[in-house]
Design an enzyme around this catalytic site. Structure first.
Site, PDB file in Angstrom:
ATOM      1  N   GLU A 188      49.805  89.747 -10.072  1.00  0.00           N
ATOM      2  CA  GLU A 188      48.645  88.924  -9.735  1.00  0.00           C
ATOM      3  C   GLU A 188      48.912  87.470 -10.127  1.00  0.00           C
ATOM      4  OE1 GLU A 188      43.887  88.756 -10.961  1.00  0.00           O
ATOM      5  OE2 GLU A 188      45.356  89.645 -12.319  1.00  0.00           O
ATOM      6  N   LYS A 233      40.223  90.069  -3.356  1.00  0.00           N
ATOM      7  CA  LYS A 233      39.615  90.890  -4.406  1.00  0.00           C
ATOM      8  C   LYS A 233      38.095  90.915  -4.253  1.00  0.00           C
ATOM      9  CE  LYS A 233      39.713  91.351  -9.469  1.00  0.00           C
ATOM     10  NZ  LYS A 233      40.203  90.738 -10.719  1.00  0.00           N
ATOM     11  N   CYS A 243      44.152  93.823 -10.301  1.00  0.00           N
ATOM     12  CA  CYS A 243      43.764  93.821 -11.713  1.00  0.00           C
ATOM     13  C   CYS A 243      42.602  94.766 -12.008  1.00  0.00           C
ATOM     14  CB  CYS A 243      43.453  92.394 -12.141  1.00  0.00           C
ATOM     15  SG  CYS A 243      43.164  92.191 -13.918  1.00  0.00           S
TER      16      CYS A 243
END
Length: 557
Positions: A312, A379, A432
């Site tokens: 990430e 995300k 994440c």
């Protein structure tokens, strides 16, 4: 005779501890609850000492015994006391379990260090509201003996599920994650998921509290639960372990045809990620070399059926707006290979100038051999106070800002997706924090063959946080029956098979690459098919069993 005398001595010691805890009052009661919750953290990664829960959970139950009976005239007072006991237990549990969050406030200490004491205490205090509510709810239906253990297990699981969903949710350090220290025990997640593991764990570890301080010694002798309940619970734990071990031993691990993975684990110091141009070029150059260079496992380097995975925010630029970086990536990748990389993405406001970016996403890019962007994923589960600030217009006035490179919040992506990539099995991308949500890691529709998780746990140093995060990654693999490839900037990076086993990994604070074949998926597990519906059935059945034929509590003589 020696066995009988030994059992009698053990029963006597349990009785003394249980009665002493039930008789605590005032601050002593709450201090004991806080201590029990704090010690319970030893059952979680990186310690994985499950036996401690056989002490701390009964301690909580015996403390709840002492708050009184919720008769009509005293109900509010008793439930309030029970809720406060549960809150202090939860506060100790989350304070010691999440202390590492404070490290994130030291990354840019000159800006955020003053918020560290508030953040480290406020989050545990808020999460403890759920354990307090679970204790109060359970105490409302506090039956005799082992039945009250069942009631607490049901209420705790329900409140954990709510904790994982209310206000976008935060299902971190579920009590069921205490099973993740054993490959065999964690296989039960394929049936009931992580919330179900919490339910099972509490039924087992709470069994010593079958000793009920509120009933007379004569009645306890008749019930006979003091020994039978723990023995049955231990037998159940052994059965779960044997079943999980049998599932693993009979597994025939297969691999995707010809597909290999290279995970790049750069261990870039976080504070330098967005530094000057020379530093940016150094970071990108390092990533490209690690992606290209041969290794003992791959002496000829990567080939056309390799997917390279960067962490990430690995690229400290807006990748889609940097053609020179895309061109360099294209030169490194052989024909047919792909790169999965994390980078922020910016867009102008609708109708605004194209060079003035106003909307930002935390994104995952898939780049092909020609340097073209094949796919983009944004995300959708953002970290509160890390990637967006809830109620930011109000909280911003008192100085709260998220710890990201851009001013203002990231925008939310459209939700889980399955990416269909040329030459690769379909994949579910997870950035994440998104991997911590049971049942929300795979999009509805066609099932992916694997999951990829990119993260940057360098925010949290070498404390317990990355280990706790990694245990949740393994549970998602077991729940879905899917392999998972994880690239973390500073660790823990790994290739995980669909049984949650770590095939290859790199630990914290070590630079390197992982070359591995891509495991093949299993058939959908029961949890993958039903989600938490099977757990809901178990909770209803357990509640009915505890309710049916319940005896009234007789006060101690």
């Amino acid at each position: 005779m020696r066995v009988e005398s030994g059992l009698a001595a053990a029963v006597y010691r349990v009785e003394r501890v249980a009665v002493a805890l039930a008789e605590l009052r005032g601050w002593r009661r709450y201090l004991a609850a806080f201590a029990a919750g704090a010690v319970s953290v030893l059952a979680l990664p990186p310690y994985d000492f499950l036996p401690v829960l056989f002490i701390t959970v009964p301690f909580l139950i015996w403390l709840l015994d002492g708050v009184g009976e919720p008769t009509r005239s005293r109900r509010r007072r008793v439930l309030w006391r029970a809720g406060v006991v549960g809150w202090w237990f939860g506060f100790g549990y989350f304070l010691l379990g999440l202390y590492w969050i404070g490290h994130a406030f030291l990354v840019e200490a000159e800006k955020f260090a003053f918020l560290l004491p508030v953040a480290v205490t406020l989050l545990p205090a808020g999460l403890a509201l759920f354990t307090g509510a679970a204790a109060a709810l359970a105490r409302l239906f506090w039956f005799r003996g082992y039945r009250r253990v069942v009631v607490l297990a049901v209420s705790w699981t329900v409140l954990e599920w709510l904790r994982g969903h209310i206000l976008t949710g935060f299902p971190w350090n579920l009590i069921g994650e205490s099973f993740s220290g054993s490959d065999a025990l964690m296989q039960a997640a394929a049936l009931v998921g992580a919330y179900g593991l919490s339910f099972i764990a509490l039924l087992i570890v709470g069994s010593p509290a079958a000793f009920d301080t509120r009933v007379s010694p004569a009645q306890r002798a008749v019930d006979g639960e003091l020994l039978t309940a723990p023995l049955i619970a231990l037998a159940g734990l052994a059965l779960i372990w044997v079943g999980g071990a049998a599932r693993i031993s009979s597994a025939e691990l297969k691999y995707a045809d010809g597909v290999s993975v290279r995970i790049v684990h750069p261990n870039t110091p976080f504070a330098d990620d967005w530094a000057d141009e020379n530093r940016v070029l150094t970071i990108i150059g390092q990533l490209l070399r690690m992606s290209r260079d041969p290794t003992p496992e791959r002496p000829r380097g990567i080939d056309g059926k390799t997917v390279v995975v960067w962490p990430e925010n690995a690229v400290p630029v807006l990748l889609a707006r940097q053609p020179y970086v895309l061109s360099a990536i294209g030169r490194v990748l052989p024909e047919g290979a792909l790169l999965i990389a994390g980078s922020n993405r910016g867009e102008p406001e609708p109708g605004g100038p194209s060079d003035r970016l106003r909307v930002f996403y935390n994104s995952l890019y898939v780049v092909g051999a020609g340097g073209e962007i094949v796919e983009t994923y944004d995300k959708h589960h953002l970290v509160p106070f890390g990637e967006y600030v809830p109620l930011r217009h109000w909280l911003g006035r008192i100085g709260l800002r998220q710890l990201v490179q851009f001013q203002g919040s990231f925008d939310v992506g459209p939700g889980p997706r399955t990416l269909t990539l040329p030459g690769l099995p379909p994949v579910s991308p997870l950035i994440c924090y998104e991997v911590i949500f049971p049942g929300e890691v795979v999009a509805p529709g066609p099932r992916p063959d694997w999951m990829v998780n990119i993260t940057n746990d360098a925010w949290f140093g070498v404390h317990a946080g990355p280990s706790q995060h990694f245990s949740q990654v393994r549970l998602r693999a077991v729940e879905q029956g899917l392999p998972l490839v994880r690239a973390a900037n500073s660790g823990i990076s790994a290739v995980i098979d669909p049984y949650g086993r770590v095939l290859k990994s790199l630990p914290l604070d070590r630079r390197g690459v992982i070359d591995a074949a891509l495991p093949a998926p299993l058939q959908p597990t029961l949890y993958a098919r039903l989600g938490d519906f099977f757990l809901a059935f178990l909770l209803l059945a357990a509640s009915a069993a505890a309710w049916y034929g319940r005896p009234r509590v007789k006060s101690r003589a």
